[in-house]
Design a protein around this motif. Structure first.
Motif, PDB file in Angstrom:
ATOM      1  N   GLU A 132       0.824  -1.209   0.000  1.00  0.00           N
ATOM      2  CA  GLU A 132       0.000   0.000   0.000  1.00  0.00           C
ATOM      3  C   GLU A 132       0.858   1.259   0.000  1.00  0.00           C
ATOM      4  OE1 GLU A 132      -3.948  -1.604   2.388  1.00  0.00           O
ATOM      5  OE2 GLU A 132      -2.236  -0.811   3.515  1.00  0.00           O
ATOM      6  N   GLN A 133       1.926   1.267   0.794  1.00  0.00           N
ATOM      7  CA  GLN A 133       2.778   2.446   0.876  1.00  0.00           C
ATOM      8  C   GLN A 133       3.448   2.733  -0.464  1.00  0.00           C
ATOM      9  OE1 GLN A 133       5.324   1.391   4.165  1.00  0.00           O
ATOM     10  NE2 GLN A 133       3.881   2.140   5.694  1.00  0.00           N
ATOM     11  N   PHE A 134       3.972   1.689  -1.104  1.00  0.00           N
ATOM     12  CA  PHE A 134       4.611   1.905  -2.393  1.00  0.00           C
ATOM     13  C   PHE A 134       3.587   2.195  -3.491  1.00  0.00           C
ATOM     14  CE2 PHE A 134       8.302   0.088  -0.307  1.00  0.00           C
ATOM     15  CZ  PHE A 134       9.315   0.870  -0.831  1.00  0.00           C
ATOM     16  N   GLY A 135       2.383   1.679  -3.332  1.00  0.00           N
ATOM     17  CA  GLY A 135       1.330   2.029  -4.273  1.00  0.00           C
ATOM     18  C   GLY A 135       1.009   3.509  -4.213  1.00  0.00           C
ATOM     19  N   VAL A 136       0.973   4.062  -3.014  1.00  0.00           N
ATOM     20  CA  VAL A 136       0.736   5.491  -2.856  1.00  0.00           C
ATOM     21  C   VAL A 136       1.890   6.290  -3.458  1.00  0.00           C
ATOM     22  CG1 VAL A 136       0.528   7.356  -1.170  1.00  0.00           C
ATOM     23  CG2 VAL A 136      -0.765   5.241  -0.848  1.00  0.00           C
ATOM     24  N   LEU A 137       3.128   5.875  -3.158  1.00  0.00           N
ATOM     25  CA  LEU A 137       4.285   6.586  -3.708  1.00  0.00           C
ATOM     26  C   LEU A 137       4.266   6.585  -5.236  1.00  0.00           C
ATOM     27  CD1 LEU A 137       7.151   5.344  -1.358  1.00  0.00           C
ATOM     28  CD2 LEU A 137       6.396   7.715  -1.639  1.00  0.00           C
ATOM     29  N   GLU A 138       4.032   5.419  -5.824  1.00  0.00           N
ATOM     30  CA  GLU A 138       4.013   5.329  -7.280  1.00  0.00           C
ATOM     31  C   GLU A 138       2.864   6.142  -7.873  1.00  0.00           C
ATOM     32  OE1 GLU A 138       4.911   4.264 -11.201  1.00  0.00           O
ATOM     33  OE2 GLU A 138       6.130   4.242  -9.367  1.00  0.00           O
ATOM     34  N   SER A 139       1.744   6.206  -7.185  1.00  0.00           N
ATOM     35  CA  SER A 139       0.611   6.996  -7.669  1.00  0.00           C
ATOM     36  C   SER A 139       0.920   8.488  -7.652  1.00  0.00           C
ATOM     37  CB  SER A 139      -0.631   6.713  -6.805  1.00  0.00           C
ATOM     38  OG  SER A 139      -1.006   5.350  -6.885  1.00  0.00           O
ATOM     39  N   LEU A 140       1.647   8.916  -6.635  1.00  0.00           N
ATOM     40  CA  LEU A 140       1.985  10.334  -6.520  1.00  0.00           C
ATOM     41  C   LEU A 140       3.144  10.740  -7.417  1.00  0.00           C
ATOM     42  CD1 LEU A 140       1.720  10.743  -2.637  1.00  0.00           C
ATOM     43  CD2 LEU A 140       0.116  11.594  -4.356  1.00  0.00           C
ATOM     44  N   PHE A 141       4.102   9.810  -7.618  1.00  0.00           N
ATOM     45  CA  PHE A 141       5.311  10.109  -8.397  1.00  0.00           C
ATOM     46  C   PHE A 141       5.512   9.016  -9.444  1.00  0.00           C
ATOM     47  CE2 PHE A 141       5.782  11.480  -3.967  1.00  0.00           C
ATOM     48  CZ  PHE A 141       5.854  12.863  -4.157  1.00  0.00           C
ATOM     49  N   PRO A 142       4.630   8.919 -10.414  1.00  0.00           N
ATOM     50  CA  PRO A 142       4.651   7.785 -11.361  1.00  0.00           C
ATOM     51  C   PRO A 142       5.947   7.685 -12.144  1.00  0.00           C
ATOM     52  CG  PRO A 142       3.155   9.524 -12.112  1.00  0.00           C
ATOM     53  CD  PRO A 142       3.536   9.867 -10.714  1.00  0.00           C
ATOM     54  N   GLY A 143       6.461   6.450 -12.216  1.00  0.00           N
ATOM     55  CA  GLY A 143       7.654   6.186 -13.005  1.00  0.00           C
ATOM     56  C   GLY A 143       8.961   6.553 -12.353  1.00  0.00           C
ATOM     57  N   ARG A 144       8.929   6.941 -11.064  1.00  0.00           N
ATOM     58  CA  ARG A 144      10.172   7.373 -10.403  1.00  0.00           C
ATOM     59  C   ARG A 144      10.474   6.590  -9.133  1.00  0.00           C
ATOM     60  NH1 ARG A 144       9.974  13.041  -8.558  1.00  0.00           N
ATOM     61  NH2 ARG A 144      12.149  12.600  -8.051  1.00  0.00           N
ATOM     62  N   ILE A 145       9.641   5.639  -8.746  1.00  0.00           N
ATOM     63  CA  ILE A 145       9.774   4.981  -7.441  1.00  0.00           C
ATOM     64  C   ILE A 145      10.384   3.588  -7.587  1.00  0.00           C
ATOM     65  CG2 ILE A 145       8.524   4.144  -5.419  1.00  0.00           C
ATOM     66  CD1 ILE A 145       8.677   7.208  -5.682  1.00  0.00           C
ATOM     67  N   ASP A 146      11.343   3.274  -6.707  1.00  0.00           N
ATOM     68  CA  ASP A 146      11.957   1.951  -6.607  1.00  0.00           C
ATOM     69  C   ASP A 146      11.603   1.348  -5.250  1.00  0.00           C
ATOM     70  OD1 ASP A 146      13.359   2.311  -9.055  1.00  0.00           O
ATOM     71  OD2 ASP A 146      14.950   3.381  -7.985  1.00  0.00           O
TER      72      ASP A 146
ATOM     73  N   ALA B 197       7.270 -13.054  -1.818  1.00  0.00           N
ATOM     74  CA  ALA B 197       6.306 -13.527  -2.812  1.00  0.00           C
ATOM     75  C   ALA B 197       4.926 -12.921  -2.562  1.00  0.00           C
ATOM     76  CB  ALA B 197       6.234 -15.052  -2.778  1.00  0.00           C
ATOM     77  N   GLU B 198       4.543 -12.831  -1.293  1.00  0.00           N
ATOM     78  CA  GLU B 198       3.249 -12.218  -0.973  1.00  0.00           C
ATOM     79  C   GLU B 198       3.243 -10.743  -1.379  1.00  0.00           C
ATOM     80  OE1 GLU B 198       0.589 -10.833   2.847  1.00  0.00           O
ATOM     81  OE2 GLU B 198       1.939 -12.559   3.126  1.00  0.00           O
ATOM     82  N   LEU B 199       4.335 -10.037  -1.068  1.00  0.00           N
ATOM     83  CA  LEU B 199       4.416  -8.615  -1.411  1.00  0.00           C
ATOM     84  C   LEU B 199       4.240  -8.395  -2.912  1.00  0.00           C
ATOM     85  CD1 LEU B 199       5.089  -5.638  -0.819  1.00  0.00           C
ATOM     86  CD2 LEU B 199       7.514  -6.253  -0.980  1.00  0.00           C
ATOM     87  N   LEU B 200       4.953  -9.157  -3.709  1.00  0.00           N
ATOM     88  CA  LEU B 200       4.837  -9.000  -5.161  1.00  0.00           C
ATOM     89  C   LEU B 200       3.434  -9.352  -5.639  1.00  0.00           C
ATOM     90  CD1 LEU B 200       8.259 -10.531  -6.274  1.00  0.00           C
ATOM     91  CD2 LEU B 200       7.689  -8.120  -5.892  1.00  0.00           C
ATOM     92  N   GLY B 201       2.814 -10.326  -4.972  1.00  0.00           N
ATOM     93  CA  GLY B 201       1.465 -10.728  -5.341  1.00  0.00           C
ATOM     94  C   GLY B 201       0.420  -9.652  -5.102  1.00  0.00           C
ATOM     95  N   TRP B 202       0.671  -8.773  -4.142  1.00  0.00           N
ATOM     96  CA  TRP B 202      -0.262  -7.665  -3.926  1.00  0.00           C
ATOM     97  C   TRP B 202      -0.275  -6.722  -5.126  1.00  0.00           C
ATOM     98  CZ3 TRP B 202      -3.800  -8.410  -0.561  1.00  0.00           C
ATOM     99  CH2 TRP B 202      -3.551  -9.040   0.654  1.00  0.00           C
ATOM    100  N   PHE B 203       0.849  -6.607  -5.809  1.00  0.00           N
ATOM    101  CA  PHE B 203       0.910  -5.731  -6.997  1.00  0.00           C
ATOM    102  C   PHE B 203       0.275  -6.393  -8.216  1.00  0.00           C
ATOM    103  CE2 PHE B 203       4.128  -3.854  -4.312  1.00  0.00           C
ATOM    104  CZ  PHE B 203       3.969  -2.506  -4.530  1.00  0.00           C
ATOM    105  N   THR B 204       0.479  -7.672  -8.367  1.00  0.00           N
ATOM    106  CA  THR B 204      -0.044  -8.375  -9.539  1.00  0.00           C
ATOM    107  C   THR B 204      -1.483  -8.836  -9.356  1.00  0.00           C
ATOM    108  OG1 THR B 204       0.759 -10.535  -8.755  1.00  0.00           O
ATOM    109  CG2 THR B 204       2.273  -9.199 -10.107  1.00  0.00           C
ATOM    110  N   GLY B 205      -1.962  -8.841  -8.095  1.00  0.00           N
ATOM    111  CA  GLY B 205      -3.294  -9.360  -7.815  1.00  0.00           C
ATOM    112  C   GLY B 205      -3.316 -10.870  -7.691  1.00  0.00           C
TER     113      GLY B 205
END
Length: 339
Positions: free
Chosen positions: A95-109, A141-149
């Motif tokens: 969720e935290q990285f989802g927020v970061l990527e939403s606010l600063f698209p294409g710049r978050i690692d 694996a769980e963390l990555l799965g939250w991004f892919t669904g």
């Protein structure tokens, strides 16, 4: 001047170290200021770290600090080196990285590590045990799965706004962590440059066992280490003095102190053990003039086949720290960004 393979990248990790006579808020503000400086110099990424309950380190909430860095910059990639996954629930990290990527698209690692709290007391405060690190592969694996669904640990639960976003993940590793990165098909961040044989063995293991994934089609290696650059080799070595003494103090007193000025450290009485730890802390790092450092880094890149170098430097004098990064940028041929 040395030359590097085409496409090699240079990035910076800052740990928000405090100095004697300053408070933690000042260290955090200086991290943001340093990010603007290294962006202008042409560095590829600027990462921040996670430490809990450590007196000499102000950076305890890397995703929060990354947000401040990203807001203060415009082109440099911003990320974490790293979020320590055993300390957190994977859903919350997503969720935290989802927020970061939403606010600063294409710049978050999303740099992820497997370390747990510094002491038993800190681990208890975090609600974690030492053995949490043993579950790193499962948690990753769980963390990555939250991004892919595709996560299955919690059916019908979705990470918003992370699901469907692409935040590049990196695994921070030493030793066995390289195998976890390879099995997951993720880029590897590994150090340090002082233990070259161990580093090379881990990199070889990673490349040999790497499995392509939706996140990375082929191995990607980032080597990390301390680098100090100055007008002379002696001046560059002096930049290493505050961190070397801080490490020696922590290993004999159990407390990681703020950085002190080299001139104060050089006249301090030290026990035999402290002296040995202090001297060892000064050895093996990449330091020297621009030409010396460029040659040393070129050798490290050739030996490891790394695609990127992540530099971290801690010293008392912030002006000297900024100058070190300026000299390094010039030494390795970075192109300054035009405002």
């Amino acid at each position: 001047m040395s030359t590097f393979p085409d496409g090699i990248r240079f990035s910076v990790l800052d740990r928000s170290r405090t100095r004697e006579g300053e408070d933690a808020p000042q260290a955090l503000r200086d991290t943001v200021r340093l990010a603007r400086e290294v962006e202008a110099l042409g560095y590829h990424r600027f990462w921040v770290s996670e430490h809990h309950g450590v007196p000499g380190v102000a950076g305890s909430a890397p995703t929060v600090l990354a947000a401040a860095v990203a807001a203060a910059t415009s082109t440099v990639r911003v990320g974490t080196g790293g979020v320590m996954l055993p300390n957190h629930r994977p859903l919350v990290v997503a969720e935290q990285f989802g927020v970061l990527e939403s606010l600063f698209p294409g710049r978050i690692d999303m740099g992820i590590g497997r370390s747990v709290g510094f002491t038993d007391g800190i681990r208890r405060a975090l609600g974690r045990d030492k053995d949490e690190a043993d579950r790193f592969g499962e948690r990753l694996a769980e963390l990555l799965g939250w991004f892919t669904g595709e996560q299955t640990a919690h059916p019908q639960v979705h990470a918003r706004p992370a699901e469907g976003l692409r935040v590049p993940p990196f695994v921070l590793a030493t030793g066995e962590g390289a195998g976890i990165a390879a099995a997951a098909g993720l880029p590897l961040v590994i150090g340090d440059l002082r233990g070259r044989d161990r580093l090379l063995n881990a990199v070889d293991t990673y490349r040999a066992s790497f499995r392509p994934s939706p996140w990375a089609a082929e191995p990607y290696v980032v080597v990390a280490g301390t680098v100090a650059v100055a007008a002379t080799e002696a001046e560059a070595r002096r930049l290493l003095v505050p961190e070397a003494w801080s490490l020696a103090w922590s290993r004999t007193r159990g407390v990681f102190p703020a950085l002190a000025a080299p001139e104060r450290i050089e006249v301090l009485p030290m026990t035999e053990k402290q002296r040995g730890l202090y001297e060892a802390g000064l050895e093996g790092h990449v330091h020297g003039t621009e030409e010396q450092v460029a040659e040393a880094l070129e050798r490290a890149v050739k030996e490891t086949g790394a695609q990127e170098v992540l530099v971290t430097t801690s010293t008392y004098d912030r002006a000297a720290l900024s100058e070190s990064y300026r000299r390094l940028a010039r030494a390795v041929g970075l192109t300054p960004r035009i405002p």
